[in-house]
Scaffold this motif. Sequence first.
Motif, PDB file in Angstrom:
ATOM      1  N   LYS A   4     -20.850  11.110  -1.284  1.00 31.18           N
ATOM      2  CA  LYS A   4     -21.495  11.062  -2.601  1.00 31.18           C
ATOM      3  C   LYS A   4     -20.653  11.786  -3.640  1.00 31.18           C
ATOM      4  CE  LYS A   4     -25.088  10.336  -5.346  1.00 31.18           C
ATOM      5  NZ  LYS A   4     -25.509   8.989  -5.769  1.00 31.18           N
ATOM      6  N   ILE A   5     -20.056  12.899  -3.242  1.00 27.88           N
ATOM      7  CA  ILE A   5     -19.196  13.660  -4.159  1.00 27.88           C
ATOM      8  C   ILE A   5     -18.010  12.819  -4.600  1.00 27.88           C
ATOM      9  CG2 ILE A   5     -17.599  15.622  -4.334  1.00 27.88           C
ATOM     10  CD1 ILE A   5     -19.488  17.154  -2.460  1.00 27.88           C
ATOM     11  N   ALA A  51     -17.314  11.506  -8.303  1.00 29.70           N
ATOM     12  CA  ALA A  51     -16.099  11.996  -8.960  1.00 29.70           C
ATOM     13  C   ALA A  51     -15.258  10.836  -9.483  1.00 29.70           C
ATOM     14  CB  ALA A  51     -15.285  12.849  -7.984  1.00 29.70           C
ATOM     15  N   ASP A  52     -15.133   9.778  -8.676  1.00 29.47           N
ATOM     16  CA  ASP A  52     -14.362   8.601  -9.102  1.00 29.47           C
ATOM     17  C   ASP A  52     -14.996   7.919 -10.316  1.00 29.47           C
ATOM     18  OD1 ASP A  52     -12.240   8.706  -7.337  1.00 29.47           O
ATOM     19  OD2 ASP A  52     -13.223   7.494  -5.805  1.00 29.47           O
ATOM     20  N   LEU A  53     -16.324   7.884 -10.341  1.00 31.45           N
ATOM     21  CA  LEU A  53     -17.013   7.254 -11.464  1.00 31.45           C
ATOM     22  C   LEU A  53     -16.859   8.094 -12.727  1.00 31.45           C
ATOM     23  CD1 LEU A  53     -18.765   4.923 -12.428  1.00 31.45           C
ATOM     24  CD2 LEU A  53     -20.791   6.195 -11.672  1.00 31.45           C
ATOM     25  N   HIS A  79     -17.482  -4.183  -8.180  1.00 28.19           N
ATOM     26  CA  HIS A  79     -18.373  -3.177  -7.610  1.00 28.19           C
ATOM     27  C   HIS A  79     -18.414  -1.946  -8.513  1.00 28.19           C
ATOM     28  CE1 HIS A  79     -20.430  -0.780  -4.573  1.00 28.19           C
ATOM     29  NE2 HIS A  79     -19.554   0.176  -4.800  1.00 28.19           N
ATOM     30  N   TYR A  80     -17.262  -1.562  -9.008  1.00 28.65           N
ATOM     31  CA  TYR A  80     -17.166  -0.359  -9.846  1.00 28.65           C
ATOM     32  C   TYR A  80     -17.869  -0.562 -11.183  1.00 28.65           C
ATOM     33  CZ  TYR A  80     -14.946   3.815 -11.869  1.00 28.65           C
ATOM     34  OH  TYR A  80     -14.712   5.043 -12.436  1.00 28.65           O
ATOM     35  N   SER A  81     -17.616  -1.716 -11.827  1.00 27.28           N
ATOM     36  CA  SER A  81     -18.140  -1.922 -13.185  1.00 27.28           C
ATOM     37  C   SER A  81     -19.540  -2.525 -13.209  1.00 27.28           C
ATOM     38  CB  SER A  81     -17.192  -2.833 -13.975  1.00 27.28           C
ATOM     39  OG  SER A  81     -17.116  -4.113 -13.381  1.00 27.28           O
ATOM     40  N   SER A  82     -19.819  -3.453 -12.297  1.00 23.34           N
ATOM     41  CA  SER A  82     -21.105  -4.146 -12.346  1.00 23.34           C
ATOM     42  C   SER A  82     -22.189  -3.467 -11.518  1.00 23.34           C
ATOM     43  CB  SER A  82     -20.948  -5.594 -11.849  1.00 23.34           C
ATOM     44  OG  SER A  82     -20.050  -6.293 -12.685  1.00 23.34           O
ATOM     45  N   ARG A  83     -21.790  -2.548 -10.651  1.00 29.07           N
ATOM     46  CA  ARG A  83     -22.796  -1.862  -9.850  1.00 29.07           C
ATOM     47  C   ARG A  83     -22.842  -0.375 -10.182  1.00 29.07           C
ATOM     48  NH1 ARG A  83     -23.681  -2.476  -3.293  1.00 29.07           N
ATOM     49  NH2 ARG A  83     -25.619  -1.271  -3.183  1.00 29.07           N
ATOM     50  N   LEU A  84     -21.772   0.346  -9.877  1.00 34.22           N
ATOM     51  CA  LEU A  84     -21.778   1.794 -10.102  1.00 34.22           C
ATOM     52  C   LEU A  84     -21.962   2.132 -11.577  1.00 34.22           C
ATOM     53  CD1 LEU A  84     -18.851   2.906  -7.740  1.00 34.22           C
ATOM     54  CD2 LEU A  84     -21.300   2.874  -7.267  1.00 34.22           C
ATOM     55  N   PHE A  85     -21.184   1.483 -12.441  1.00 36.37           N
ATOM     56  CA  PHE A  85     -21.224   1.801 -13.863  1.00 36.37           C
ATOM     57  C   PHE A  85     -22.556   1.389 -14.496  1.00 36.37           C
ATOM     58  CE2 PHE A  85     -20.323   0.366 -18.291  1.00 36.37           C
ATOM     59  CZ  PHE A  85     -20.076   1.624 -18.836  1.00 36.37           C
TER      60      PHE A  85
END
Length: 397
Positions: free
Chosen positions: A209-210, A214-216, A319-325
């Motif tokens: 989770k960290i 952190a990446d986000l 995944h990064y832009s459409s889910r996490l972000f």
Amino acid sequence: MKRRSNGEGSIFHDKKRNHYVVRLTYEDSLGIKKRKHIYGSTAAEAKHKAKEWKKANLSKDNKLTKNPLVSEWIDEWLETYVKNAVRPATYKIYKVCLAPIRQAFTKHRLDQLEPTQLQNYFNKQLTHGGRNHTGLSPFTVRNQRRYFANCIDTALKLGLTNKNPVRLTKSPKQTKAEIQPLSQYEAQILLNQAQQELEEAKTIKNSHKIMVSADLYIGIYIALETGMRLGEIMALRWSDIVIDSYITVQRSKSEVKEQNITSPKTGIGRKIQISQRLLSALKEHKRIQNAYKKELEDLYENDYRIIGGLLGKGFHARHYSSRLFKQLLQRAGIDRRIRFHDLRHTHATLLLLSGVNPKIVQERLGHSSINVTLDIYSHVALADQAVAINALDKLNL
């Protein structure tokens, strides 16, 4: 064993995809040797398809004949004249845009295309050319028409046809899409939310989770302060931070298979100065990443990426832009439609509203010319005009 006749082509079995492939060699209209792969579930089917293709497209001396099928020429044009001339992601756009045209006119030859027929096709694309028969945007249909016109232009130059009816059609009227930058307040709220979630992950001591948090956080921070594209951020390595004050943009991460890392969109690298606050955040991110790599040991693939993900290979952009972000946007209470790319627009808009010279903004964004910058951010001109009027008022003219 019976020998193959000249031009018959070679055949082999592709075990991985479990189909047979006939490989033909022929000459185009310029005398350049080309190869054509034809597939079948059985050897007999592949040979039959190859025979039919040769009959329809090649002369007796194994040369490409005039007036080929539209579908065959689109394939030839994409593979020979486009693939090695544009970025992999751009090539993918070409293929996607031309795929419905290829399907709609698959049995037509080049000289059978008519302007009215094509105009009706493009008009229908606007009303129900998309998924579930919804209409495509004027921008997409314009690109379909433009790419197809270029495709037929090449055939015309090669003498494969004597006309280009696509040029006699009309491109749909374009409506300029409005950009959706965050306000300065929203940008701060978003960054604070990302930082808060990182601190919460540290509290519960969940290493996965960290790392994700952190990446986000660092990705959003870099985008807001530098205006870099998502692909450029995903391709950043630690060696791209120079003299503790600049980020050098030298590459971009593509989501096209087997073309993972490419040059930046304009093909030219650039240097972007960063603040000491972002530099401090990057140093903390590196400390978190090093601790995480130590925990995973050999499971982590060390490519020295700033955003390495859970295994060092980074994230898939969607995944990064459409889910996490997007999930972070919701938790931050920003409920309007915002894309990760809008952080780039936010960076430019805030700089221009602060009075930064547009030339500096162009250089930070990596636009090919200042005209591109001024066209995209023309909405900021209203604020600039207000500043001009205030200055004139002080002169008491």
